[in-house]
Motif scaffolding. Structure first.
Motif, PDB file in Angstrom:
ATOM      1  N   HIS A 116       5.404   0.363   9.782  1.00  8.98           N
ATOM      2  CA  HIS A 116       4.851  -0.756   9.005  1.00  8.98           C
ATOM      3  C   HIS A 116       5.859  -1.230   7.954  1.00  8.98           C
ATOM      4  O   HIS A 116       6.093  -2.437   7.803  1.00  8.98           O
ATOM      5  CB  HIS A 116       3.539  -0.322   8.365  1.00  8.98           C
ATOM      6  N   PHE A 125       8.566  -3.617   9.129  1.00  8.42           N
ATOM      7  CA  PHE A 125       8.229  -5.035   9.322  1.00  8.42           C
ATOM      8  C   PHE A 125       8.282  -5.815   8.015  1.00  8.42           C
ATOM      9  O   PHE A 125       8.509  -7.026   8.025  1.00  8.42           O
ATOM     10  CB  PHE A 125       6.856  -5.190   9.985  1.00  8.42           C
ATOM     11  N   SER A 148       8.811  -9.774   6.870  1.00  7.58           N
ATOM     12  CA  SER A 148       7.732 -10.555   6.258  1.00  7.58           C
ATOM     13  C   SER A 148       8.032 -10.871   4.795  1.00  7.58           C
ATOM     14  O   SER A 148       7.788 -11.989   4.342  1.00  7.58           O
ATOM     15  CB  SER A 148       6.386  -9.848   6.414  1.00  7.58           C
ATOM     16  N   ASP A 149       8.581  -9.909   4.047  1.00  6.35           N
ATOM     17  CA  ASP A 149       8.927 -10.193   2.648  1.00  6.35           C
ATOM     18  C   ASP A 149      10.053 -11.222   2.573  1.00  6.35           C
ATOM     19  O   ASP A 149      10.130 -12.005   1.633  1.00  6.35           O
ATOM     20  CB  ASP A 149       9.357  -8.909   1.916  1.00  6.35           C
ATOM     21  N   ARG A 170       9.894 -13.229  -0.870  1.00  3.46           N
ATOM     22  CA  ARG A 170       9.927 -12.203  -1.904  1.00  3.46           C
ATOM     23  C   ARG A 170      11.270 -11.453  -1.913  1.00  3.46           C
ATOM     24  O   ARG A 170      11.683 -10.902  -2.936  1.00  3.46           O
ATOM     25  CB  ARG A 170       8.794 -11.193  -1.694  1.00  3.46           C
ATOM     26  N   GLN A 190      -0.963 -15.588   6.723  1.00  6.38           N
ATOM     27  CA  GLN A 190      -0.152 -14.797   5.797  1.00  6.38           C
ATOM     28  C   GLN A 190      -1.096 -13.977   4.932  1.00  6.38           C
ATOM     29  O   GLN A 190      -2.123 -14.503   4.484  1.00  6.38           O
ATOM     30  CB  GLN A 190       0.701 -15.729   4.929  1.00  6.38           C
ATOM     31  N   ILE A 221      -1.588  -9.800   2.765  1.00  3.49           N
ATOM     32  CA  ILE A 221      -0.949  -8.625   2.173  1.00  3.49           C
ATOM     33  C   ILE A 221      -1.273  -7.441   3.069  1.00  3.49           C
ATOM     34  O   ILE A 221      -2.419  -7.261   3.486  1.00  3.49           O
ATOM     35  CB  ILE A 221      -1.491  -8.387   0.747  1.00  3.49           C
ATOM     36  N   GLY A 222      -0.232  -6.664   3.380  1.00  3.28           N
ATOM     37  CA  GLY A 222      -0.434  -5.483   4.209  1.00  3.28           C
ATOM     38  C   GLY A 222      -0.892  -4.299   3.381  1.00  3.28           C
ATOM     39  O   GLY A 222      -0.948  -4.363   2.148  1.00  3.28           O
ATOM     40  N   HIS A 240       2.961  -5.121   0.633  1.00  2.00           N
ATOM     41  CA  HIS A 240       3.978  -6.121   0.956  1.00  2.00           C
ATOM     42  C   HIS A 240       3.344  -7.286   1.727  1.00  2.00           C
ATOM     43  O   HIS A 240       2.256  -7.166   2.280  1.00  2.00           O
ATOM     44  CB  HIS A 240       5.093  -5.482   1.786  1.00  2.00           C
ATOM     45  N   PHE A 241       4.080  -8.412   1.740  1.00  2.00           N
ATOM     46  CA  PHE A 241       3.604  -9.551   2.526  1.00  2.00           C
ATOM     47  C   PHE A 241       3.508  -9.174   3.993  1.00  2.00           C
ATOM     48  O   PHE A 241       4.235  -8.299   4.478  1.00  2.00           O
ATOM     49  CB  PHE A 241       4.569 -10.734   2.395  1.00  2.00           C
ATOM     50  N   ASP A 242       2.632  -9.865   4.697  1.00  2.00           N
ATOM     51  CA  ASP A 242       2.562  -9.688   6.139  1.00  2.00           C
ATOM     52  C   ASP A 242       2.233 -11.044   6.764  1.00  2.00           C
ATOM     53  O   ASP A 242       1.666 -11.915   6.103  1.00  2.00           O
ATOM     54  CB  ASP A 242       1.522  -8.626   6.517  1.00  2.00           C
ATOM     55  N   VAL A 243       2.662 -11.226   8.011  1.00  2.00           N
ATOM     56  CA  VAL A 243       2.464 -12.519   8.687  1.00  2.00           C
ATOM     57  C   VAL A 243       2.110 -12.308  10.171  1.00  2.00           C
ATOM     58  O   VAL A 243       2.457 -11.290  10.750  1.00  2.00           O
ATOM     59  CB  VAL A 243       3.746 -13.397   8.620  1.00  2.00           C
ATOM     60  N   SER A 291      -1.982  -5.553   8.560  1.00  2.00           N
ATOM     61  CA  SER A 291      -0.701  -4.842   8.500  1.00  2.00           C
ATOM     62  C   SER A 291      -0.024  -4.854   9.859  1.00  2.00           C
ATOM     63  O   SER A 291      -0.654  -4.557  10.875  1.00  2.00           O
ATOM     64  CB  SER A 291      -0.932  -3.382   8.101  1.00  2.00           C
ATOM     65  N   THR A 292       1.261  -5.178   9.860  1.00  2.52           N
ATOM     66  CA  THR A 292       2.038  -5.173  11.097  1.00  2.52           C
ATOM     67  C   THR A 292       2.815  -3.870  11.221  1.00  2.52           C
ATOM     68  O   THR A 292       3.323  -3.354  10.230  1.00  2.52           O
ATOM     69  CB  THR A 292       3.035  -6.344  11.096  1.00  2.52           C
TER      70      THR A 292
END
Lengths: 328, 328
Positions: free
Chosen positions: A228, A231, A235-236, A241, B123, B125-126, B130-133, B181-182
């Motif tokens: 995770h 990735f 994605s960040d 970010r 889009q 948050i994981g 962190h960001f997730d897409v 979450s990816t």
């Protein structure tokens, strides 16, 4: 091939040995004086991957050239002793005392004018209970042991970390290796950094971006696991970010962070200090990662450790021959 | 390109829509009847990676050919809406109700005789913060929601797992996605299986070696972490513990095992059941991995989920137009 001319003339003594570190991508040789100093060194890119088994002897002969002498034995460590190398040398099985490596050297049948030996690798059980193997690092460990004796730390239990393509974590107590564990960290980083969708199109850079690396170490301590966290490199970055210049070292921080987290967590006792045996570049990164866990570390250059290990083997051989001579 | 001829003649109604799943490597289209059945389908390898941005329209026109009709809109999901796709469509930000995707479709300016829309990605948050897409999976989730309603499970909280190149783990409650979450699992396995030193020289096979896969799942539960377990693919093989025919599925078991271990461990509540939305091949593996944790699972085919999602969007559009018509 880069080389420094030996200085036979200015040294009245015959050299102790030629120490050869022959890995997958590089071939390095050191002409060692009797007191353990380097008289001369050479390196080339004729690593194991570029050679067939029957080419090793002639490549070494050309490479060493005027260093070759009947009284100067050659000691070799690394992938040269693996399948597809010069000759496959069976692993020595742990637990083992590193100083017994000298008894298990593989002496080669060659046309070279001197004796030539390959140091065997080690086979043991890793911290997961699975088999584990090393070739080349056992010689660095012997060198690390030699260095610890010199530092007055011979009796302390120490966790050695040897970062590289396949990083090794080795608890060492008075020169004995009972088990060791390999981590796929170096190859993982190289593959993801060269080929993956995580960093596609982003520039490469040589210097360490500390901010990116530390953010990666922080990420490695969050919930969700390595797969995770990897990735989040993408994605960040996509979500703005993570600045472009931080991406590769952020990735490095995630991989090294997990390596360190997992290995420290798996030790039966809490670890307060680690001896890192590696290149300057990797020592720096592992030191920062260990400091995140309040673990102190000392660093020993991997190349110095190899030479120390091979030199120690050569000295043991000389002593053995002297003892045989005295008995006669 | 494979295709089945549409059967306009035998169906008295105009089709509901053309559902298009346009990913990085494949282009698939489904001519959908008013009641949600597939009248005809086509697929080709003209995925996004093979195309420049200005080629998408003409490729689609040639591909759909005689399906094109002024009254039959086209709904597209997947990487077609990413940068480098036909047109970059901004992500919708979580938390979001999947049914509101219909309000955020991106209607394209094109020369095609019908309306053409791209579904936006999400889009969020994981679980690590962190960001997730995602792009494409939001449509599968909408389809999964549709399927859950049909099964009478609309009100239950469910953890969806969408295994693939970049696997998604998405808690879903009454059609709302708050976070997701990816995991890099699919790309990780592909890269290591194709290129790494772990499986070098070993044969590829198509069928699942269950013994190897289960050994990999077991390894993923030992001490030492993913990076260490990966190296056991090589060391157990070199040391003769892992038979050649098990190696690739052992690797697969380690990767999927860590994906499942880490994601289950990171959930705020214990998970008793998971809905897997994927290909038959991946559903089978994730089911076995989840059963190691005593977690039950249901499976929904990923392609069916995509079509369901796009069809649901088309129906919402029809209803909206009818309501506008009634008001006039």
């Amino acid at each position: 091939m880069t080389q420094t001319r030996p200085v036979f003339d200015s040294d009245p003594f015959v050299p102790l040995c030629i120490a050869v570190d022959w890995g997958t991508t590089n071939l390095r040789a050191f002409l060692m004086g009797q007191t353990g100093h380097i008289r001369a060194k050479r390196s080339s890119d004729r690593g194991m991957l570029t050679l067939n088994s029957d080419e090793f002897e002639s490549v070494l002969q050309d490479f060493l050239g005027d260093w070759l002498h009947p009284d100067v034995p050659i000691y070799m460590a690394g992938m040269v002793g693996s399948r597809g190398g010069w000759q496959e040398v069976p692993y020595q099985v742990c637990p083992m005392q590193l100083d017994t490596l000298a008894e298990h050297l593989c002496w080669l049948d060659s046309h070279l004018p001197c004796e030539v030996a390959i140091v065997p690798g080690l086979q043991g059980i890793g911290i997961s209970g699975h088999f584990d193997v090393m070739r080349g690092e056992e010689t660095q460990l012997l060198g690390a042991m030699d260095w610890l004796y010199e530092q007055g730390q011979a009796d302390q239990a120490v966790l050695c970390c040897l970062p590289g393509t396949h990083s090794k974590w080795v608890p060492l107590l008075k020169g004995e290796v009972t088990q060791f564990s390999t981590s796929f960290s170096g190859e993982m980083f190289a593959r993801l950094s060269n080929e993956s969708s995580l960093v596609k199109g982003l520039p490469k850079q040589d210097s360490l971006n500390k901010e990116g690396f530390q953010q990666g170490l922080l990420a490695s301590q969050q919930a969700g696991g390595l797969l995770h966290h990897l990735f989040s490199v993408r994605s960040d970055s996509v979500c703005g970010r993570l600045p472009e210049e931080q991406v590769r070292d952020y990735l490095s921080g995630i991989v090294i962070g997990h390596d360190v987290n997992d290995m420290l967590a798996a030790q039966p006792q809490p670890i307060s200090s680690v001896l890192i045996v590696g290149s300057e570049h990797l020592c720096e990164r592992y030191q920062v990662a260990l400091s995140f866990h309040q673990v102190a570390s000392q660093c020993l250059d991997a190349s110095e450790a190899s030479i120390r290990g091979l030199t120690r083997l050569a000295r043991q051989q000389v002593r053995q021959e002297q003892q045989i001579g005295e008995k006669k």
